[in-house]
Motif scaffolding. Structure first.
Motif, PDB file in Angstrom:
ATOM      1  N   ARG A 190       0.919  -1.186  -0.012  1.00 55.79           N
ATOM      2  CA  ARG A 190       0.104   0.045   0.018  1.00 55.79           C
ATOM      3  C   ARG A 190       1.122   1.228   0.026  1.00 55.79           C
ATOM      4  NH1 ARG A 190      -2.666   3.466   3.588  1.00 55.79           N
ATOM      5  NH2 ARG A 190      -1.416   2.795   5.278  1.00 55.79           N
ATOM      6  N   GLU A 191       0.402   2.171  -0.789  1.00 55.61           N
ATOM      7  CA  GLU A 191       1.249   3.535  -0.833  1.00 55.61           C
ATOM      8  C   GLU A 191       0.945   4.450   0.212  1.00 55.61           C
ATOM      9  OE1 GLU A 191       1.196   4.896  -4.925  1.00 55.61           O
ATOM     10  OE2 GLU A 191       2.568   3.483  -5.492  1.00 55.61           O
ATOM     11  N   VAL A 192       1.750   5.235   0.792  1.00 54.40           N
ATOM     12  CA  VAL A 192       1.590   6.170   1.768  1.00 54.40           C
ATOM     13  C   VAL A 192       2.235   7.710   1.144  1.00 54.40           C
ATOM     14  CG1 VAL A 192       1.300   4.798   3.708  1.00 54.40           C
ATOM     15  CG2 VAL A 192       3.462   5.686   3.066  1.00 54.40           C
ATOM     16  N   LYS A 193       1.773   8.704   1.635  1.00 48.43           N
ATOM     17  CA  LYS A 193       2.555  10.177   0.998  1.00 48.43           C
ATOM     18  C   LYS A 193       3.406  10.441   2.343  1.00 48.43           C
ATOM     19  CE  LYS A 193       1.055  12.215  -1.806  1.00 48.43           C
ATOM     20  NZ  LYS A 193       1.516  12.267  -3.300  1.00 48.43           N
ATOM     21  N   ILE A 194       4.499  10.797   1.887  1.00 43.90           N
ATOM     22  CA  ILE A 194       5.383  11.384   2.878  1.00 43.90           C
ATOM     23  C   ILE A 194       6.091  12.593   2.449  1.00 43.90           C
ATOM     24  CG2 ILE A 194       6.140   9.188   4.072  1.00 43.90           C
ATOM     25  CD1 ILE A 194       9.066   9.342   2.321  1.00 43.90           C
ATOM     26  N   THR A 212       5.964   9.527  -2.491  1.00 44.16           N
ATOM     27  CA  THR A 212       5.336   8.532  -2.455  1.00 44.16           C
ATOM     28  C   THR A 212       6.496   7.215  -2.084  1.00 44.16           C
ATOM     29  OG1 THR A 212       3.776   8.789  -4.096  1.00 44.16           O
ATOM     30  CG2 THR A 212       3.862   6.823  -3.577  1.00 44.16           C
ATOM     31  N   SER A 268       6.062   3.162   0.314  1.00 47.04           N
ATOM     32  CA  SER A 268       5.441   2.101   0.450  1.00 47.04           C
ATOM     33  C   SER A 268       5.154   1.627   1.758  1.00 47.04           C
ATOM     34  CB  SER A 268       6.034   0.822  -0.420  1.00 47.04           C
ATOM     35  OG  SER A 268       6.090   1.104  -1.580  1.00 47.04           O
ATOM     36  N   GLU A 269       4.156   1.158   2.213  1.00 49.50           N
ATOM     37  CA  GLU A 269       3.917   0.887   3.734  1.00 49.50           C
ATOM     38  C   GLU A 269       4.998  -0.439   4.098  1.00 49.50           C
ATOM     39  OE1 GLU A 269       0.459  -1.331   5.019  1.00 49.50           O
ATOM     40  OE2 GLU A 269      -0.081   0.541   5.952  1.00 49.50           O
ATOM     41  N   GLU A 279       5.244   6.717   8.044  1.00 53.38           N
ATOM     42  CA  GLU A 279       3.611   6.666   8.113  1.00 53.38           C
ATOM     43  C   GLU A 279       3.329   7.846   7.186  1.00 53.38           C
ATOM     44  OE1 GLU A 279       3.438   7.924  12.274  1.00 53.38           O
ATOM     45  OE2 GLU A 279       4.455   6.078  12.759  1.00 53.38           O
ATOM     46  N   ASN A 280       1.970   7.628   6.728  1.00 51.89           N
ATOM     47  CA  ASN A 280       1.155   8.349   6.198  1.00 51.89           C
ATOM     48  C   ASN A 280       1.219   9.771   6.696  1.00 51.89           C
ATOM     49  OD1 ASN A 280      -0.059   8.625   3.597  1.00 51.89           O
ATOM     50  ND2 ASN A 280      -2.157   8.831   4.678  1.00 51.89           N
ATOM     51  N   ASN A 281       1.592  10.939   5.598  1.00 51.00           N
ATOM     52  CA  ASN A 281       1.565  12.151   6.094  1.00 51.00           C
ATOM     53  C   ASN A 281       2.732  12.439   6.876  1.00 51.00           C
ATOM     54  OD1 ASN A 281      -0.526  13.035   4.208  1.00 51.00           O
ATOM     55  ND2 ASN A 281      -1.732  12.272   5.550  1.00 51.00           N
TER      56      ASN A 281
END
Length: 111
Positions: free
Chosen positions: A19-23, A31, A33-34, A90-92
């Motif tokens: 799953r992709e997360v934004k940093i 982008t 990856s978890e 972690e996301n954001n």
């Protein structure tokens, strides 16, 4: 920018997509990856410099990648001295290049 992420490994085969997360690194979105560490996510995005040496100003990045050397230290969500090679994304997440100290503070003076 093209991803430098390993998607097919010669021994492990095709790796499962995470799953992709934004940093954010120094305010720029990336982008990840978890399951990535900060260091691996930025490396896959082409970022090599995580901070600059406090005295010489030379670029620093991933060196040992196992948490011994502290060369990859960054600020994360306002917290200083976070090792990018050990910290999962972690996301954001807000990541900033390591803050360089002045030479005065290195010699015991005030910041």
């Amino acid at each position: 920018m093209n991803s430098r992420r390993v998607e097919h490994h010669p021994v492990l085969g095709t790796l499962e997509k995470q799953r992709e997360v934004k940093i954010y690194f120094d305010g720029k979105p990336f982008t990840a990856s978890e399951g990535d560490t900060i260091a691996s996510a930025l490396l896959a995005s082409g970022v090599r410099t995580l901070r600059h040496h406090e005295d010489k100003g030379t670029p620093r990045g991933i060196y040992c990648n196992i948490g011994h050397c502290f060369e990859c230290r960054v600020r994360v969500n306002g917290k200083n001295t976070v090792r990018a090679c050990l910290t999962p994304v972690e996301n954001n997440m807000q990541i900033e290049s390591g803050i360089s100290l002045s030479t005065t503070s290195l010699k015991g003076g005030q910041l």
